[in-house]
Design a protein around this motif. Structure first.
Motif, short mmCIF file in Angstrom:
data_model
loop_
_atom_site.label_atom_id
_atom_site.label_comp_id
_atom_site.label_asym_id
_atom_site.label_seq_id
_atom_site.Cartn_x
_atom_site.Cartn_y
_atom_site.Cartn_z
N PHE A 1 28.34 34.16 36.88
CA PHE A 1 27.15 33.41 37.23
C PHE A 1 25.86 34.14 36.83
O PHE A 1 24.92 34.24 37.59
N GLY A 2 25.86 34.69 35.60
CA GLY A 2 24.65 35.30 35.07
C GLY A 2 24.54 36.80 35.27
O GLY A 2 23.66 37.43 34.68
N LYS A 3 25.43 37.41 36.05
CA LYS A 3 25.40 38.85 36.26
C LYS A 3 26.60 39.49 35.57
O LYS A 3 27.73 39.05 35.75
N ILE A 4 26.33 40.52 34.76
CA ILE A 4 27.39 41.14 33.96
C ILE A 4 27.99 42.33 34.70
O ILE A 4 27.28 43.21 35.17
N PHE A 5 29.31 42.32 34.78
CA PHE A 5 30.05 43.42 35.41
C PHE A 5 30.92 44.10 34.36
O PHE A 5 31.38 43.47 33.40
N LYS B 1 27.95 47.41 28.39
CA LYS B 1 26.92 46.79 29.21
C LYS B 1 27.49 46.19 30.49
O LYS B 1 28.50 45.50 30.45
N GLY B 2 26.84 46.44 31.62
CA GLY B 2 27.25 45.82 32.87
C GLY B 2 27.35 46.82 34.01
O GLY B 2 27.37 48.04 33.81
N LYS B 3 27.39 46.30 35.22
CA LYS B 3 27.54 47.13 36.42
C LYS B 3 28.99 47.57 36.54
O LYS B 3 29.90 46.74 36.60
N VAL B 4 29.23 48.87 36.59
CA VAL B 4 30.59 49.40 36.63
C VAL B 4 31.19 49.26 38.03
O VAL B 4 30.60 49.70 39.02
N VAL B 5 32.36 48.61 38.10
CA VAL B 5 33.09 48.42 39.36
C VAL B 5 34.59 48.56 39.09
O VAL B 5 35.03 48.46 37.95
N THR B 6 35.36 48.76 40.14
CA THR B 6 36.82 48.75 40.02
C THR B 6 37.32 47.31 40.08
O THR B 6 36.56 46.39 40.43
N GLN B 7 38.60 47.10 39.77
CA GLN B 7 39.17 45.76 39.82
C GLN B 7 39.12 45.20 41.24
O GLN B 7 38.78 44.04 41.45
N ALA B 8 39.43 46.03 42.24
CA ALA B 8 39.42 45.59 43.64
C ALA B 8 38.02 45.17 44.07
O ALA B 8 37.84 44.15 44.74
N LYS B 9 37.02 45.96 43.69
CA LYS B 9 35.64 45.64 44.04
C LYS B 9 35.20 44.34 43.37
O LYS B 9 34.52 43.51 43.98
N PHE B 10 35.59 44.16 42.11
CA PHE B 10 35.21 42.94 41.39
C PHE B 10 35.82 41.70 42.04
O PHE B 10 35.16 40.67 42.16
#
Length: 278
Positions: free
Chosen positions: A117-121, A238-247
């Motif tokens: 929805f417009g935010k890159i992870f 590019k994007g906010k770095v997260v783990t799979q669980a967090k995503f």
């Protein structure tokens, strides 16, 4: 004897260089099975027909997998969206989608650049260990002889669901998520000894050319090996770095927000939300 050793050394050296420089690109077509059952109080026959045609086009996608012996980049080919049917807006929520998926089988990790929805992870995590069972069956896909492999997996029991005007039954708080076991069938070729495949699939002794999980079918339609132009296998940055669980936690929150957005009081006209389990 000296000449023989020298020749063998040269052959091994050439094979090593070939393996290091080996690249390819595979094109995959995907289709998803959608079983829609609506009564006349929800939509008339004409509306149902238009909606089904719209959904068929939405679920038919083309992907490319660029690869070398240890890395791959998987992404959807960009195409213009089909116009919405008058009076109907379709909100697609796909919990298994990805924009750019980079896999490194040598380092056992992946990076998935995903726009929610417009935010890159930027999801960074270890590759899942897939417990494939190698079968004896074979089939041809194009010019390649492929071997069958199967995989059992527990997934959330979310059928393709449709809600009109936000009129869906929410999950009660405190209830346990219902799970079900599915069988994934893959077909791989030993002619391309790359332990990779479309999407999150990998771990077989050859490139996966087809895979089916009972709902979605992905089949390779074209392969180009060692093209003249070097293939870009750059890992997305590019994007906010997260783990799979967090995503997954973030995605669930976004889907709830979307459900509220498509509530009866939010807008005029028919609104259809379709949730696809991934």
């Amino acid at each position: 004897m000296k000449n023989t050793i020298t020749l063998l050394t040269a052959i091994l050296f050439s094979c090593t260089i070939f393996a290091q420089n080996f690249q390819g690109k595979a094109t995959y077509k995907s289709k998803r099975k959608v079983d829609i059952k609506l009564d006349s109080t929800q939509a008339n026959v004409e509306m149902q027909s238009k909606m089904i045609e719209m959904l068929k086009k939405q679920f038919e996608k083309t992907y490319t997998l660029a690869f070398n012996p240890t890395e791959s980049v998987y992404k959807e080919e960009v195409k213009l969206g089909a116009p919405q049917t008058s009076g109907i807006e379709v909100g697609m929520v796909n919990s298994g989608g990805s924009d750019i998926l980079y896999k490194n089988t040598k380092e056992n990790r992946f990076t998935n650049q995903n726009d929610v929805f417009g935010k890159i992870f930027l999801i960074k995590d270890s590759l899942e260990k897939l417990d494939w069972k190698l079968e004896k069956e074979t089939r041809n896909i194009g010019e390649y002889t492929c071997y069958k492999a199967t995989l059992k997996r527990e997934v959330e029991d979310i059928e393709n669901s449709i809600s009109f005007n936000g009129d869906s039954t929410p999950k009660e708080e405190g209830t346990t998520t219902k799970m079900k076991e599915i069988t994934i069938t893959a077909w791989y070729t030993l002619a391309i000894p790359v332990s990779n495949g479309p999407g999150n699939f990998h771990g077989l002794p050859g490139l996966i050319l087809a895979v089916n999980d009972g709902t979605e079918t992905i089949v390779c339609s074209k392969i180009v090996l060692n093209p003249k132009n070097k293939i870009d296998l750059s890992e997305p940055k590019k994007g906010k770095v997260v783990t799979q669980a967090k995503f997954e936690s973030i995605l669930e929150k976004k889907m709830k927000e979307m459900e509220e957005r498509y509530s009866p009081n939010s807008r005029d006209g028919e609104v259809i939300e379709i949730r696809i389990g991934g």
